[in-house]
Design a protein around this motif. Structure first.
Motif, PDB file in Angstrom:
ATOM      1  N   UNK A 111       0.828  -1.209   0.000  1.00  0.00           N
ATOM      2  CA  UNK A 111       0.000   0.000   0.000  1.00  0.00           C
ATOM      3  C   UNK A 111       0.866   1.264   0.000  1.00  0.00           C
ATOM      4  N   UNK A 112       1.941   1.246   0.787  1.00  0.00           N
ATOM      5  CA  UNK A 112       2.847   2.401   0.819  1.00  0.00           C
ATOM      6  C   UNK A 112       3.542   2.583  -0.522  1.00  0.00           C
ATOM      7  N   UNK A 113       3.897   1.480  -1.159  1.00  0.00           N
ATOM      8  CA  UNK A 113       4.533   1.548  -2.480  1.00  0.00           C
ATOM      9  C   UNK A 113       3.589   2.186  -3.497  1.00  0.00           C
ATOM     10  N   UNK A 114       2.348   1.769  -3.478  1.00  0.00           N
ATOM     11  CA  UNK A 114       1.347   2.327  -4.392  1.00  0.00           C
ATOM     12  C   UNK A 114       1.186   3.819  -4.146  1.00  0.00           C
ATOM     13  N   UNK A 115       1.139   4.220  -2.877  1.00  0.00           N
ATOM     14  CA  UNK A 115       1.001   5.624  -2.528  1.00  0.00           C
ATOM     15  C   UNK A 115       2.195   6.443  -3.007  1.00  0.00           C
ATOM     16  N   UNK A 116       3.397   5.905  -2.809  1.00  0.00           N
ATOM     17  CA  UNK A 116       4.602   6.614  -3.221  1.00  0.00           C
ATOM     18  C   UNK A 116       4.670   6.788  -4.733  1.00  0.00           C
ATOM     19  N   UNK A 117       4.344   5.726  -5.476  1.00  0.00           N
ATOM     20  CA  UNK A 117       4.324   5.839  -6.939  1.00  0.00           C
ATOM     21  C   UNK A 117       3.309   6.879  -7.386  1.00  0.00           C
ATOM     22  N   UNK A 118       2.191   6.915  -6.708  1.00  0.00           N
ATOM     23  CA  UNK A 118       1.151   7.879  -7.016  1.00  0.00           C
ATOM     24  C   UNK A 118       1.688   9.305  -6.867  1.00  0.00           C
ATOM     25  N   UNK A 119       2.398   9.548  -5.782  1.00  0.00           N
ATOM     26  CA  UNK A 119       2.946  10.887  -5.558  1.00  0.00           C
ATOM     27  C   UNK A 119       4.045  11.219  -6.556  1.00  0.00           C
TER      28      UNK A 119
END
Length: 277
Positions: A259-267
């Motif tokens: 989930x954190x990886x997805x969030x970081x890629x999003x940013x």
């Protein structure tokens, strides 16, 4: 000349590569690499004389990553520039890979194995002194962490560099004020850090380590004084570019969850609606 906007976009792409490498390998120094990305991007795409097609070019500029644990951004840039196939980044920290968790001089473009903190500046002093004695025009750049400023070998090297008038040596400190076990103030107080370097005979310049345009201006104008080594104090944010990582000690070597990886890629890809909860 490459524009500042292009350099900023390149830095964003490198941060994305860092994140991918760490997430795939399930290991790495995420926050440390994100804090030095803009510094390395400025040096490798705008300042240093290096040639991926001829890594052993005699008069190349030399770079030493003294804070060797922050290797992900370094490898990402070397791969992007073509020192080795970019696809090799997918092997980072996997069994049999030469892209191990600290700089490995079996990798084209890496001058020296580093990682034991406090050694990079001493190595760089030797390289710069050799350049002077051989009447070469290359420069030596070394990127140090602020945590390693507590190492005595740093100050021995600093004293030697001033003694030998190594104006072809550029020391850089990634001053993010965090290390593995907390703030640098908590672990070992460093201030007044700039004044200490000046007292050791160095020219000292301070800059926002995420302002690529200002860093480029500073590096282009070096040396400042004939016969004096230069220290560029880059004030940075650990985990820069990913909101939930910034200034959080855990991300010195944290690995993101799915989930954190997805969030970081999003940013990092500037997608709207990336509010982390």
């Amino acid at each position: 000349m490459i524009t500042t906007e292009c350099l900023e976009e390149k830095a964003r792409q490198i941060r994305k590569n860092v994140l991918e490498m760490v997430y795939r390998a399930k290991t790495g120094h995420t926050g440390s690499s994100l804090s030095n990305t803009d510094i390395l991007t400025t040096l490798y795409y705008s300042i240093m004389n290096v040639d991926p097609k001829n890594p052993e070019l005699e008069n190349r500029d030399r770079f030493i990553l003294s804070k060797g644990h922050a290797v992900e951004s370094y490898y990402a840039i070397l791969g992007d520039k073509g020192f080795f196939p970019k696809e090799e980044l997918e092997t980072f920290s996997q069994f049999g890979s030469r892209l191990i968790g600290h700089p490995n001089n079996k990798v084209p473009g890496v001058e020296m194995n580093t990682g034991a903190l406090g050694h990079g500046l001493s190595i760089s002093v030797g390289m710069a002194l050799a350049g002077k004695k051989d009447q070469k025009s290359y420069r030596v750049f070394t990127l140090m962490g602020d945590g390693e400023q507590a190492e005595g070998s740093i100050w021995e090297a600093a004293m030697a560099a001033a003694h030998y008038q190594l104006d072809n040596l550029v020391g850089i400190i990634d001053r993010n004020k965090l290390q593995i076990s907390g703030t640098t103030d908590f672990v070992m107080g460093l201030e007044p850090l700039e004044e200490k370097w000046k007292a050791f005979g160095w020219d000292v310049v301070s800059v926002d380590g995420h302002d690529i345009e200002k860093m480029r201006q500073i590096f282009e104008e070096l040396p400042i004084t004939k016969g004096k080594p230069i220290l560029v104090m880059c004030y940075t944010t650990k985990g820069k570019g990913i909101s939930y990582m910034e200034n959080v000690p855990h991300w010195h070597h944290g690995v993101p969850t799915a989930e954190e990886y997805k969030q970081a890629l999003c940013e990092l890809t500037n997608i709207e609606g990336c509010n982390h909860e």
